[in-house]
Write a protein that holds these residues in place. Structure first.
Motif, PDB file in Angstrom:
ATOM      1  N   THR A  17       0.861  -1.177   0.000  1.00 26.94           N
ATOM      2  CA  THR A  17       0.000   0.000   0.000  1.00 26.94           C
ATOM      3  C   THR A  17       0.898   1.229   0.000  1.00 26.94           C
ATOM      4  O   THR A  17       1.742   1.383   0.887  1.00 26.94           O
ATOM      5  N   GLY A  18       0.717   2.066  -0.996  1.00 23.65           N
ATOM      6  CA  GLY A  18       1.529   3.278  -1.114  1.00 23.65           C
ATOM      7  C   GLY A  18       1.110   4.342  -0.122  1.00 23.65           C
ATOM      8  O   GLY A  18       0.191   4.166   0.674  1.00 23.65           O
ATOM      9  N   SER A  19       1.773   5.452  -0.221  1.00 22.17           N
ATOM     10  CA  SER A  19       1.514   6.586   0.655  1.00 22.17           C
ATOM     11  C   SER A  19       0.282   7.357   0.185  1.00 22.17           C
ATOM     12  O   SER A  19      -0.080   7.320  -0.987  1.00 22.17           O
ATOM     13  N   SER A  20      -0.334   8.072   1.108  1.00 27.04           N
ATOM     14  CA  SER A  20      -1.420   8.978   0.720  1.00 27.04           C
ATOM     15  C   SER A  20      -0.931  10.425   0.688  1.00 27.04           C
ATOM     16  O   SER A  20      -1.718  11.352   0.583  1.00 27.04           O
ATOM     17  N   THR A  21       0.382  10.611   0.748  1.00 28.09           N
ATOM     18  CA  THR A  21       0.983  11.938   0.662  1.00 28.09           C
ATOM     19  C   THR A  21       1.376  12.218  -0.786  1.00 28.09           C
ATOM     20  O   THR A  21       2.104  11.430  -1.398  1.00 28.09           O
ATOM     21  N   ALA A  22       0.921  13.333  -1.316  1.00 26.03           N
ATOM     22  CA  ALA A  22       1.099  13.640  -2.741  1.00 26.03           C
ATOM     23  C   ALA A  22       2.549  13.804  -3.167  1.00 26.03           C
ATOM     24  O   ALA A  22       2.856  13.702  -4.352  1.00 26.03           O
ATOM     25  N   THR A  23       3.452  14.031  -2.246  1.00 25.53           N
ATOM     26  CA  THR A  23       4.860  14.227  -2.606  1.00 25.53           C
ATOM     27  C   THR A  23       5.699  12.971  -2.386  1.00 25.53           C
ATOM     28  O   THR A  23       6.925  13.038  -2.420  1.00 25.53           O
ATOM     29  N   THR A  24       5.049  11.835  -2.191  1.00 26.10           N
ATOM     30  CA  THR A  24       5.762  10.582  -1.943  1.00 26.10           C
ATOM     31  C   THR A  24       5.603   9.631  -3.130  1.00 26.10           C
ATOM     32  O   THR A  24       4.500   9.418  -3.616  1.00 26.10           O
ATOM     33  N   TYR A  25       6.721   9.082  -3.575  1.00 24.41           N
ATOM     34  CA  TYR A  25       6.756   8.111  -4.675  1.00 24.41           C
ATOM     35  C   TYR A  25       7.335   6.808  -4.151  1.00 24.41           C
ATOM     36  O   TYR A  25       8.330   6.809  -3.433  1.00 24.41           O
ATOM     37  N   ASP A  26       6.717   5.690  -4.522  1.00 26.41           N
ATOM     38  CA  ASP A  26       7.242   4.377  -4.182  1.00 26.41           C
ATOM     39  C   ASP A  26       7.703   3.682  -5.461  1.00 26.41           C
ATOM     40  O   ASP A  26       6.903   3.468  -6.381  1.00 26.41           O
ATOM     41  N   GLU A  27       8.996   3.366  -5.511  1.00 28.84           N
ATOM     42  CA  GLU A  27       9.576   2.596  -6.610  1.00 28.84           C
ATOM     43  C   GLU A  27       9.565   1.147  -6.133  1.00 28.84           C
ATOM     44  O   GLU A  27      10.281   0.792  -5.200  1.00 28.84           O
ATOM     45  N   ILE A  28       8.749   0.308  -6.779  1.00 28.68           N
ATOM     46  CA  ILE A  28       8.483  -1.038  -6.280  1.00 28.68           C
ATOM     47  C   ILE A  28       9.165  -2.091  -7.153  1.00 28.68           C
ATOM     48  O   ILE A  28       9.002  -2.106  -8.376  1.00 28.68           O
ATOM     49  N   TRP A  29       9.904  -2.965  -6.478  1.00 28.64           N
ATOM     50  CA  TRP A  29      10.580  -4.093  -7.129  1.00 28.64           C
ATOM     51  C   TRP A  29       9.935  -5.371  -6.619  1.00 28.64           C
ATOM     52  O   TRP A  29       9.892  -5.617  -5.409  1.00 28.64           O
ATOM     53  N   LEU A  30       9.416  -6.202  -7.547  1.00 28.86           N
ATOM     54  CA  LEU A  30       8.761  -7.449  -7.179  1.00 28.86           C
ATOM     55  C   LEU A  30       9.388  -8.629  -7.915  1.00 28.86           C
ATOM     56  O   LEU A  30       9.685  -8.539  -9.109  1.00 28.86           O
TER      57      LEU A  30
END
Length: 121
Positions: A32-45
């Motif tokens: 689950t990503g952030s709900s903050t507009a200035t936050t980015y999640d780079e996801i490796w699966l």
């Protein structure tokens, strides 16, 4: 000033693999990503299939209603750590956090490992 942190997938317990139990949408929650507009999640699966048969895996990338949100691939039998999301991004927003989920053709034979590089700008 920008910040960076490496974190575990929110669906993981202590960084361990997440077993894909779901066989249809909505899938098993991976992150689950952030709900903050200035936050980015780079996801490796990375996926692992412990079954003796190849199995279809569907990743729901931030949504479940549009075909554009789906990443579909077949994970070969008895294979492990197949890259399925090479650092793809989800961005926080002010209303609802985006969620990455997964489901497979057969329950409990595919597990997902991974991590998140979280950037705040």
């Amino acid at each position: 000033m920008a910040t960076f942190s490496k974190i575990t997938l929110s669906g993981s317990t202590d960084g361990r693999a997440i077993k894909v139990a779901a066989t249809a949408t909505p899938g098993t929650t991976l992150h689950t990503g952030s709900s903050t507009a200035t936050t980015y999640d780079e996801i490796w699966l990375y996926a692992q299939n412990t079954d003796t048969t190849a199995r279809k895996l569907t990743i729901e990338w931030g949504g479940t209603t549009s075909p554009d949100d789906l990443i579909e691939l077949t994970i070969a039998a008895e294979s492990g750590l197949v890259l399925v999301a090479p650092g793809l991004l989800i961005k926080g927003n002010a209303s609802t956090a985006l969620v990455v989920k997964a489901f497979a053709a057969t329950a409990d034979v595919i597990t997902i490992h991974g991590y998140v590089n979280r950037f705040t700008v």
